[in-house]
Design an enzyme around this catalytic site. Structure first.
Site, short mmCIF file in Angstrom:
data_model
loop_
_atom_site.label_atom_id
_atom_site.label_comp_id
_atom_site.label_asym_id
_atom_site.label_seq_id
_atom_site.Cartn_x
_atom_site.Cartn_y
_atom_site.Cartn_z
N LYS A 53 34.36 98.49 -11.44
CA LYS A 53 34.40 99.70 -12.28
C LYS A 53 34.05 99.34 -13.72
O LYS A 53 33.28 100.06 -14.38
CB LYS A 53 35.78 100.35 -12.20
CG LYS A 53 36.01 101.05 -10.87
CD LYS A 53 37.46 101.46 -10.63
CE LYS A 53 37.63 102.01 -9.21
NZ LYS A 53 39.01 102.29 -8.83
N GLN A 97 44.81 101.61 -11.43
CA GLN A 97 44.39 101.16 -10.10
C GLN A 97 45.58 101.20 -9.14
O GLN A 97 46.62 100.61 -9.39
CB GLN A 97 43.80 99.74 -10.19
CG GLN A 97 43.23 99.23 -8.88
CD GLN A 97 42.04 100.04 -8.37
OE1 GLN A 97 41.17 100.44 -9.13
NE2 GLN A 97 42.00 100.32 -7.08
N ASP A 120 40.40 110.35 -12.59
CA ASP A 120 40.51 110.21 -11.14
C ASP A 120 40.75 111.56 -10.48
O ASP A 120 40.61 111.71 -9.27
CB ASP A 120 41.68 109.27 -10.79
CG ASP A 120 41.21 107.87 -10.45
OD1 ASP A 120 40.05 107.73 -10.03
OD2 ASP A 120 42.01 106.93 -10.61
#
Ligand code: NAP
Length: 296
Positions: A53, A97, A120
């Site tokens: 990422k 994460q 997200d």
């Protein structure tokens, strides 16, 4: 009929090139979209996702703020870091994460993220907005699936779609997006799960089958009609002695047999996977534009 393969790497590369252009234009206005990344612990898979990422951010000219914390980090310290990022104007998106190590309260952390930086798309505020059809950050994997379909020229309006899987990160949001009264929706959706009585009955009726079950061979050739469009979200490890690492990755669909009946199909790997990070970059750029009052 042999299916046209939907090349996720290619579509992701096209989208990343578009985002790179957009980032360059924003830079001229003094705006550099920033992603704040938090990784707690040393899980190797999570480490490699986070590295990918961050590298993707760099490639398209975004700023990334890397925070790797020890597995024994306290809930209070983690919450304080999220709060710091909420108040940092250089950060437009916050990525925690998952999964977090045992003992940390994931729901509390996700709820603490400013919904305006929730790239997200997991915050209940964004989930709620998505459901009622308001502008929201869309969760990355389902949004990536929709982009793959649209960019392959697959018509969603009026299509019968069967989704196999009802998780909060794939099946449910995907179903919600596909039923919205807009250009990326207008489909008729059936959501299947382990309590569905006759899975094949639903998948056989569908113009588009999206598999997100996490189990190899959940969708086989006898379960789909000729000309079906198949999107395989699943990522499963199956033992393979011919491979150095002892396994290979497969999806949820019997790819070799289903591709002989389908009109379009995604492979695993190289289908949905590359789109997930791309949509995270998309949301981060979008967030920076919104913060600067430049979003449409
Ligand atoms: P999950 O939380 O385990 O959910 C799986 C869903 O599939 C559940 O709703 C389950 O039903 C349903 N299901 C499982 N076996 C089934 C069967 N035989 N028939 C009908 N329904 C069945 O998984 P997830 O997080 O949504 O992920 C799904 C897959 O996508 C996994 O392989 C994951 O690795 C992959 N994935 C890939 C990406 C990517 O970027 N490519 C991103 C996210 C996930 P119940 O609700 O009844 O248990």
């Amino acid at each position: 009929m042999t299916a046209q393969i939907i090349d996720g790497k290619q579509v992701a590369a096209e989208m990343r090139a578009e985002l790179k252009d957009e980032a360059a234009k924003l830079k001229k206005k003094g705006i550099v979209p920033g992603l704040g990344v938090i990784l707690v612990g040393e899980d190797p898979a999570s480490q490699s996702y986070v590295t990918a990422k961050e590298r993707a951010c760099e490639d398209i000219g975004l700023y990334s703020d890397d925070n790797r914390l020890a597995a024994n980090t306290s809930q209070a310290d983690l919450m304080a870091l999220v709060e710091k990022m909420n108040n940092d104007p250089r950060i437009n998106g916050i990525l925690v994460q998952l999964p977090l190590p045992k003992g940390l309260n994931e729901a509390e952390v996700l709820l603490a993220i400013d919904p305006a930086k929730d790239v997200d798309g997991f915050h209940p505020m964004n989930v709620g907005k998505m459901v009622v059809g308001e502008k929201a950050f869309l969760p990355c994997t389902p949004h990536g699936v929709i982009q793959l379909l649209i960019r392959s020229g697959v018509k969603l309006e009026g299509a019968e779609v069967a989704i196999v899987g009802r998780s909060n990160i794939v099946g449910k949001p995907l179903a919600n997006m596909l039923i919205q009264k807009n250009a990326t929706g207008n489909a008729t959706v059936t959501v299947c799960h382990t309590r569905t009585k006759n899975l094949a009955e639903h998948t056989r009726r569908a113009d588009i089958v999206i598999a997100a079950a996490g189990r190899p061979n959940t969708v086989t050739a006898d379960m789909v009609k000729d000309g079906v469009v198949v999107i395989d979200v699943g990522v499963n490890r199956v033992e393979d002695a011919t491979k150095k690492r002892g396994y290979r990755l497969v999806g949820d669909v019997d790819f070799e047999a289903v591709k002989e009946k389908a009109s379009f199909i995604t492979p695993v790997p190289g289908g949905v996977g590359p789109m997930t990070i791309t949509m995270l970059l998309y949301n981060t750029v979008e967030s920076a534009k919104r913060a600067a009052g430049l979003a449409k």
